[in-house]
Scaffold this motif. Structure first.
Motif, PDB file in Angstrom:
ATOM      1  N   GLY A 188      -0.442 -11.673   8.057  1.00 20.47           N
ATOM      2  CA  GLY A 188      -0.063 -10.370   8.987  1.00 20.47           C
ATOM      3  C   GLY A 188      -0.713  -9.013   8.341  1.00 20.47           C
ATOM      4  N   TYR A 189      -0.648  -7.988   9.023  1.00 22.56           N
ATOM      5  CA  TYR A 189      -0.883  -6.687   8.740  1.00 22.56           C
ATOM      6  C   TYR A 189      -0.352  -5.841   9.532  1.00 22.56           C
ATOM      7  CZ  TYR A 189      -3.795  -2.395   7.870  1.00 22.56           C
ATOM      8  OH  TYR A 189      -4.400  -1.214   7.353  1.00 22.56           O
ATOM      9  N   MET A 205      -9.388  -9.904   7.230  1.00 18.89           N
ATOM     10  CA  MET A 205      -8.392 -10.480   8.477  1.00 18.89           C
ATOM     11  C   MET A 205      -9.100 -11.463   9.366  1.00 18.89           C
ATOM     12  SD  MET A 205      -5.374 -10.684   9.920  1.00 18.89           S
ATOM     13  CE  MET A 205      -4.034  -9.810   9.251  1.00 18.89           C
ATOM     14  N   PHE A 206     -10.146 -10.568  10.135  1.00 15.02           N
ATOM     15  CA  PHE A 206     -10.709 -11.070  11.275  1.00 15.02           C
ATOM     16  C   PHE A 206     -11.785 -12.426  10.825  1.00 15.02           C
ATOM     17  CE2 PHE A 206     -10.690  -7.046  14.017  1.00 15.02           C
ATOM     18  CZ  PHE A 206      -9.182  -7.181  14.114  1.00 15.02           C
ATOM     19  N   VAL A 219      -1.793  -8.366  13.622  1.00 21.14           N
ATOM     20  CA  VAL A 219      -1.871  -6.982  13.483  1.00 21.14           C
ATOM     21  C   VAL A 219      -0.856  -6.424  14.143  1.00 21.14           C
ATOM     22  CG1 VAL A 219      -3.454  -5.057  13.352  1.00 21.14           C
ATOM     23  CG2 VAL A 219      -4.201  -7.191  12.771  1.00 21.14           C
ATOM     24  N   ALA A 220      -0.243  -5.346  13.404  1.00 22.11           N
ATOM     25  CA  ALA A 220       0.837  -4.379  14.261  1.00 22.11           C
ATOM     26  C   ALA A 220       0.247  -3.011  13.750  1.00 22.11           C
ATOM     27  CB  ALA A 220       2.071  -4.660  13.874  1.00 22.11           C
ATOM     28  N   THR A 255       1.217 -11.206   3.588  1.00 28.01           N
ATOM     29  CA  THR A 255       0.820 -10.162   4.261  1.00 28.01           C
ATOM     30  C   THR A 255      -0.261  -9.256   3.607  1.00 28.01           C
ATOM     31  OG1 THR A 255       1.921  -8.086   5.418  1.00 28.01           O
ATOM     32  CG2 THR A 255       2.266  -8.339   3.126  1.00 28.01           C
ATOM     33  N   LEU A 256      -1.141  -8.416   4.538  1.00 31.06           N
ATOM     34  CA  LEU A 256      -2.309  -7.966   3.781  1.00 31.06           C
ATOM     35  C   LEU A 256      -1.884  -6.610   3.729  1.00 31.06           C
ATOM     36  CD1 LEU A 256      -5.343  -8.284   3.275  1.00 31.06           C
ATOM     37  CD2 LEU A 256      -5.785  -7.702   5.951  1.00 31.06           C
ATOM     38  N   ASN A 257      -2.668  -5.974   2.579  1.00 34.21           N
ATOM     39  CA  ASN A 257      -2.252  -4.519   2.213  1.00 34.21           C
ATOM     40  C   ASN A 257      -3.864  -3.960   2.074  1.00 34.21           C
ATOM     41  OD1 ASN A 257      -0.917  -1.921   0.978  1.00 34.21           O
ATOM     42  ND2 ASN A 257      -2.418  -2.495  -0.638  1.00 34.21           N
TER      43      ASN A 257
END
Length: 365
Positions: A188-189, A205-206, A219-220, A255-257
């Motif tokens: 998630g991001y 991500m994509f 993605v939020a 989670t992605l940073n």
């Protein structure tokens, strides 16, 4: 025990976390200050965007007040004059005029808190920073910076800051902790759309989502263009209120940073999302930048610069290692990057810079 301080903060927003990371940063900081008995007045410009998306309107940690413009702000001049310290934040509307008003009121300490330091420096170099003028930096008693490292040297050497000090963002562990929910998404991001971050979102991500159609991604964040090409297995939520963040992080395996380009270039500029995710016990996959290892060493974080590296983490890391990395990160963040820890850093710096005899008078005023 030292006398409590009286602090006025003029920040972008405390009341709304919609589309900004300032609100949660300030919330953790004022909670930490309140825990040690300090009194905080937070002044926020009442603007339609945040007024329409408020998720925080009152607090036991501080007095929150809104003002309509510079003329309305003047009604708070008695509090500004009598405070031990007045701190103006980056991106405050009409920030230059607000700083002039504060400097003219001659509080015991006039400070600036830059939650966007690398962006600010780029703007100062180009003469395009609306919330801070170069000539306003030398009169400030302290310049607190979201970024450390070379950014501090530039502020002092190139722009004449009397003293530039790192004051990283932080997390409130009372608000950010694992909910115990089972993971729903593999990655998630959480982040507002930014043109300079979008290429990294595409790559990290994509592209992994396209290569791993059996996995689920999310993605939020607000302001993504309608033309965004979302892979079929990437869900999108426009906004999450802060109280929903722990559940969001807890339901991710990783989670992605992602870090903005100016912050990568300057280094030592951690995002508040990094601290929040770690506090929730979610292992982080981050892009790489100077200074990251001083916050989270390699046993407490995964890093990636390509889709291949992200896919490898998602596909090859064992559950035992995933949990070990998450636990190591959480331990480090809770030991040194909570709102209480950051508030104590702030107060230590304020006391060191305070003119003799001012603390007791202002605290009792």
């Amino acid at each position: 025990m030292s006398e409590p301080l009286s602090i006025v903060i003029l920040g972008l927003s405390l009341s709304s976390a919609w589309g900004n990371g300032h609100a949660t940063t300030y919330r953790a900081l004022v909670a930490g200050l309140a825990a040690d008995g300090h009194r905080v007045l937070f002044l926020e410009r009442d603007v339609p965007w945040y007024a329409a998306h408020r998720d925080f309107t009152s607090s036991d940690d501080c007095r929150l007040a809104f003002y309509d413009g510079l003329d309305d702000l003047r009604r708070f001049l008695p509090e500004i004059r009598s405070a031990n310290a007045v701190i103006v934040g980056s991106y405050v509307p009409e920030g230059r005029e607000v700083i002039d008003l504060v400097l003219g009121a001659r509080p015991a300490l006039a400070c600036f808190y830059d939650i966007d330091t690398p962006v600010t420096l780029a703007g100062l170099d180009a003469g395009e920073t609306e919330f801070l003028a170069p000539a306003q930096i030398p009169p400030l008693d302290l310049y607190f910076s979201f970024a450390g490292g070379r950014s501090l040297r530039r502020l002092e050497e190139d722009f004449g800051a009397r003293r530039a000090l790192a004051l990283y963002c932080s997390v409130d562990p009372a608000r950010y902790a694992s909910t115990g929910e089972a993971p729903v998404w593999d990655l998630g991001y959480l982040g507002t759309y930014s043109p300079d971050r979008q290429p990294k979102l595409e790559e990290l991500m994509f592209e992994p989502a396209r290569r791993c159609p059996q996995m689920r991604f999310i993605v939020a964040g607000a302001r993504y263009p309608e033309t965004t090409d979302w892979p079929a297995n990437v869900a999108h939520v426009e906004h999450l209120a802060p109280e929903a963040h722990p559940s969001f992080y807890s339901r991710q395996r990783f989670t992605l940073n992602l870090t903005r380009a100016d912050m990568v270039a300057s280094g030592y500029a951690p995002s508040v999302r990094l601290f929040e995710a770690a506090a929730c016990g979610t292992p982080v996959i981050s892009d790489r930048w100077d200074g990251l290892d001083t916050l989270l060493p390699e046993d407490a974080i995964f890093t990636a610069a390509s889709a291949d590296e992200v896919v490898a983490v998602l596909s090859e890391v064992t559950e035992a290692r995933r949990r070990a990395v998450a636990d190591a990160a959480r331990t480090r963040i809770l030991a040194g990057h909570t709102g209480t820890a950051r508030a104590r850093e702030l107060v230590t710096h304020l006391r060191a810079a305070m003119p003799a005899g001012t603390a007791l008078r202002a605290a009792r005023a």
